[in-house]
Write a protein that holds these residues in place. Structure first.
Motif, PDB file in Angstrom:
ATOM      1  N   PRO A  65       0.935  -1.438  -0.185  1.00 32.45           N
ATOM      2  CA  PRO A  65       0.132   0.252  -0.203  1.00 32.45           C
ATOM      3  C   PRO A  65       1.025   1.387   0.025  1.00 32.45           C
ATOM      4  CG  PRO A  65      -0.801  -1.860   2.225  1.00 32.45           C
ATOM      5  CD  PRO A  65       0.239  -2.001   1.200  1.00 32.45           C
ATOM      6  N   LYS A  66       0.450   2.752  -0.609  1.00 26.28           N
ATOM      7  CA  LYS A  66       1.029   3.833  -0.708  1.00 26.28           C
ATOM      8  C   LYS A  66       0.754   4.497   0.274  1.00 26.28           C
ATOM      9  CE  LYS A  66       3.693   2.171  -4.351  1.00 26.28           C
ATOM     10  NZ  LYS A  66       3.180   0.820  -4.284  1.00 26.28           N
ATOM     11  N   ILE A  67       1.428   5.528   0.395  1.00 23.19           N
ATOM     12  CA  ILE A  67       1.325   6.779   1.621  1.00 23.19           C
ATOM     13  C   ILE A  67       0.638   7.977   1.004  1.00 23.19           C
ATOM     14  CG2 ILE A  67       1.720   5.041   3.796  1.00 23.19           C
ATOM     15  CD1 ILE A  67       3.928   6.919   4.097  1.00 23.19           C
ATOM     16  N   GLY A  68       1.461   7.843   0.558  1.00 27.16           N
ATOM     17  CA  GLY A  68       1.419   8.998  -1.065  1.00 27.16           C
ATOM     18  C   GLY A  68       3.255   9.996  -0.985  1.00 27.16           C
ATOM     19  N   HIS A  69       3.364  10.702  -1.013  1.00 28.59           N
ATOM     20  CA  HIS A  69       4.661  11.234  -0.889  1.00 28.59           C
ATOM     21  C   HIS A  69       4.768  13.177  -0.869  1.00 28.59           C
ATOM     22  CE1 HIS A  69       8.661  12.150  -3.245  1.00 28.59           C
ATOM     23  NE2 HIS A  69       8.006  12.923  -4.136  1.00 28.59           N
ATOM     24  N   ASN A  70       6.033  12.847  -0.640  1.00 29.43           N
ATOM     25  CA  ASN A  70       6.646  14.009   0.546  1.00 29.43           C
ATOM     26  C   ASN A  70       5.109  14.826   0.859  1.00 29.43           C
ATOM     27  OD1 ASN A  70       9.106  13.426  -0.369  1.00 29.43           O
ATOM     28  ND2 ASN A  70       8.790  15.053  -1.637  1.00 29.43           N
ATOM     29  N   ARG A  71       5.103  15.903   0.563  1.00 30.74           N
ATOM     30  CA  ARG A  71       3.826  16.738   1.948  1.00 30.74           C
ATOM     31  C   ARG A  71       2.341  16.031   1.701  1.00 30.74           C
ATOM     32  NH1 ARG A  71       6.061  20.547   4.771  1.00 30.74           N
ATOM     33  NH2 ARG A  71       8.000  20.764   4.589  1.00 30.74           N
ATOM     34  N   SER A  72       1.836  15.390   0.367  1.00 28.55           N
ATOM     35  CA  SER A  72       1.092  14.799  -0.024  1.00 28.55           C
ATOM     36  C   SER A  72       0.792  13.832   1.087  1.00 28.55           C
ATOM     37  CB  SER A  72       0.795  14.293  -1.143  1.00 28.55           C
ATOM     38  OG  SER A  72       1.827  13.325  -0.865  1.00 28.55           O
ATOM     39  N   ILE A  73       1.918  12.996   1.175  1.00 27.19           N
ATOM     40  CA  ILE A  73       2.021  12.146   2.787  1.00 27.19           C
ATOM     41  C   ILE A  73       0.159  12.862   3.398  1.00 27.19           C
ATOM     42  CG2 ILE A  73       2.000  10.113   4.694  1.00 27.19           C
ATOM     43  CD1 ILE A  73       4.691  10.626   2.737  1.00 27.19           C
ATOM     44  N   ALA A  74      -0.583  11.809   3.862  1.00 21.15           N
ATOM     45  CA  ALA A  74      -1.870  12.431   5.500  1.00 21.15           C
ATOM     46  C   ALA A  74      -1.771  11.087   6.241  1.00 21.15           C
ATOM     47  CB  ALA A  74      -2.965  12.153   4.913  1.00 21.15           C
ATOM     48  N   ALA A  75      -1.593  11.508   7.326  1.00 19.80           N
ATOM     49  CA  ALA A  75      -1.719  11.221   9.200  1.00 19.80           C
ATOM     50  C   ALA A  75      -2.822   9.773   8.543  1.00 19.80           C
ATOM     51  CB  ALA A  75      -2.062  11.694   9.598  1.00 19.80           C
ATOM     52  N   GLU A  76      -3.746   9.818   8.278  1.00 19.33           N
ATOM     53  CA  GLU A  76      -5.072   8.873   8.229  1.00 19.33           C
ATOM     54  C   GLU A  76      -4.531   7.710   7.335  1.00 19.33           C
ATOM     55  OE1 GLU A  76      -6.283  13.037   9.183  1.00 19.33           O
ATOM     56  OE2 GLU A  76      -5.294  12.038   7.554  1.00 19.33           O
ATOM     57  N   GLY A  77      -4.040   8.337   6.460  1.00 16.04           N
ATOM     58  CA  GLY A  77      -3.694   6.768   4.939  1.00 16.04           C
ATOM     59  C   GLY A  77      -2.481   6.053   5.870  1.00 16.04           C
ATOM     60  N   ILE A  78      -1.869   6.650   6.608  1.00 20.30           N
ATOM     61  CA  ILE A  78      -0.352   5.892   7.799  1.00 20.30           C
ATOM     62  C   ILE A  78      -1.134   5.080   8.650  1.00 20.30           C
ATOM     63  CG2 ILE A  78       1.475   6.028   9.514  1.00 20.30           C
ATOM     64  CD1 ILE A  78       2.886   8.281   7.604  1.00 20.30           C
ATOM     65  N   LEU A  79      -2.201   5.796   9.466  1.00 18.56           N
ATOM     66  CA  LEU A  79      -2.696   4.735  10.998  1.00 18.56           C
ATOM     67  C   LEU A  79      -3.636   4.102   9.848  1.00 18.56           C
ATOM     68  CD1 LEU A  79      -3.152   8.213  13.263  1.00 18.56           C
ATOM     69  CD2 LEU A  79      -1.695   6.613  13.318  1.00 18.56           C
ATOM     70  N   ALA A  80      -4.103   4.576   8.840  1.00 21.45           N
ATOM     71  CA  ALA A  80      -4.951   2.821   8.831  1.00 21.45           C
ATOM     72  C   ALA A  80      -4.486   1.755   8.605  1.00 21.45           C
ATOM     73  CB  ALA A  80      -5.937   3.305   7.241  1.00 21.45           C
TER      74      ALA A  80
END
Length: 276
Positions: A65-80
Motif C-alpha cells: 500500500p502507498k501512503i503518498g509522497h512528501n507533503r502529500s502524505i496524510a496521517a490518516e492513510g498511515i494510521l489506517a
C-alpha cells in the motif's frame, strides 16, 4: 536424562526472541525510499506494511500500500495501516501537521538524519540497523557499499552537469547547491553547472545558456515525459548548450540517482560511465 518441560522451552524461546529485537513482527510504515531499501537489506521486508511512492527498490515493494509522497502524505492513510512504528528521514518532507498527528496517535514515530554523503549514507545504514537490532545485516550492507565506492572512476576531464527535473513540458526545475544531485555530481568528480542557489528553481532559457552544461542529467521518467531526446531539444535554450549540440543526455532511475542509500556506489559508477 529427564526431558525439558514444555514450559521451560517456551520461556527460553521467549527470552531469546526478546533479545533479538527483530523476532517480534513489527508492522513498519516507511515514508522514505532509502529507508525502505535499507529495511529490506536488514531482512525486514515482510514487516513493512506501507511505503511512500519513492520506495521503488526492490520491485517487490511496489505491491505494498502507498501512503503518498512528501507533503502529500496524510496521517490518516498511515494510521489506517495500523503500524507499530513509522520511519522517515529529515529529507522526507513530512509536513509538521502530519508529524504532530502521528506523534499524538500513540504510534512510534522515528526520524533518522539523512546526509547526502558517503559518510552520511553509512551512518544512516548503521543507525537504522541499530534501531532494529540488526547490526550484522547493517555491516554487511556497509561493507558492500564501501567496496562499490572504491570502484568509482576518477574522470580524466571533469564536466559540467546540469540536472533537469521534468514532468511534461510544464515548468522544468534545475538542481542547485546542497541537493542530492549536486552531491552526486561531486562524488563522481564532476561539477554542477549551476550555483548561487540551493534546492531547486525554475529553468529559464537564459540561465541554461549561461550555465552551458556539457551534460544534461534527467530521471528516465522525466525524459519520457518530454517525449524523448527530440522533445528535450525543443525546450528553449537546450539546443544552444554544449550538451544540446552534442546530444549528451544522461538518464537514470530517480531513486537510484538521488537515494544515497545502499546502492550509492553503484549509482555513482553508473553515472560516471554514462557521463564519460
Amino acid at each position: 536424562m529427564q526431558p525439558i518441560p514444555r514450559f521451560y522451552i517456551c520461556l527460553i524461546l521467549t527470552l531469546f526472541t526478546a533479545g533479538t529485537g527483530n523476532a517480534k513482527a513489527l508492522r513498519i510504515v516507511s515514508a522514505n525510499g532509502t529507508l525502505s531499501e535499507i529495511l529490506v537489506g536488514l531482512g525486514l521486508e515482510k514487516q513493512i506494511v506501507g511505503v511512500d511512492v519513492t520506495s521503488t527498490y526492490p520491485a517487490s515493494l511496489e505491491k505494498l500500500p502507498k501512503i503518498g509522497h512528501n507533503r502529500s502524505i496524510a496521517a490518516e492513510g498511515i494510521l489506517a495501516l495500523n503500524p507499530d512504528v513509522i520511519v522517515y528521514t529529515d529529507q522526507s518532507m513530512l509536513s509538521p501537521a502530519v508529524v504532530k498527528q502521528l506523534n499524538s496517535s500513540g504510534k512510534k514515530l522515528v526520524a533518522f538524519k539523512h546526509e547526502y554523503s558517503k559518510e552520511g549514507t553509512i551512518r544512516l545504514i548503521r543507525e537504522v540497523g541499530a534501531y532494529f537490532n540488526a547490526h550484522a545485516q547493517a555491516e554487511k550492507m556497509v561493507k558492500a557499499l564501501q567496496a562499490d565506492l572504491a570502484k568509482i572512476p576518477a574522470p580524466a576531464n571533469p564536466k559540467k552537469l546540469l540536472f533537469i527535473y521534468a514532468r511534461g513540458t510544464g515548468t522544468l526545475m534545475v538542481s542547485g547547491s546542497g541537493t542530492s544531485l549536486d552531491k552526486m555530481f561531486a562524488l563522481t568528480g564532476h561539477k554542477n553547472a549551476v550555483s548561487g542557489f540551493t534546492d531547486f528553481k525554475p529553468l529559464t532559457a537564459e540561465s541554461l545558456i549561461t550555465a552551458n552544461p556539457d551534460v544534461l542529467v534527467l530521471f528516465s521518467s522525466g525524459l519520457e515525459s518530454l517525449e524523448g531526446m527530440d522533445g528535450l531539444l525543443k525546450v528553449p535554450g537546450v539546443a544552444n548548450t554544449n550538451a544540446g549540440r552534442n546530444r549528451k543526455i544522461v538518464t537514470m532511475d530517480g531513486q537510484l540517482l538521488t537515494g544515497f542509500g545502499p546502492r550509492l556506489g553503484k549509482a555513482a559508477i553508473e553515472l560516471s560511465l554514462k557521463v564519460k
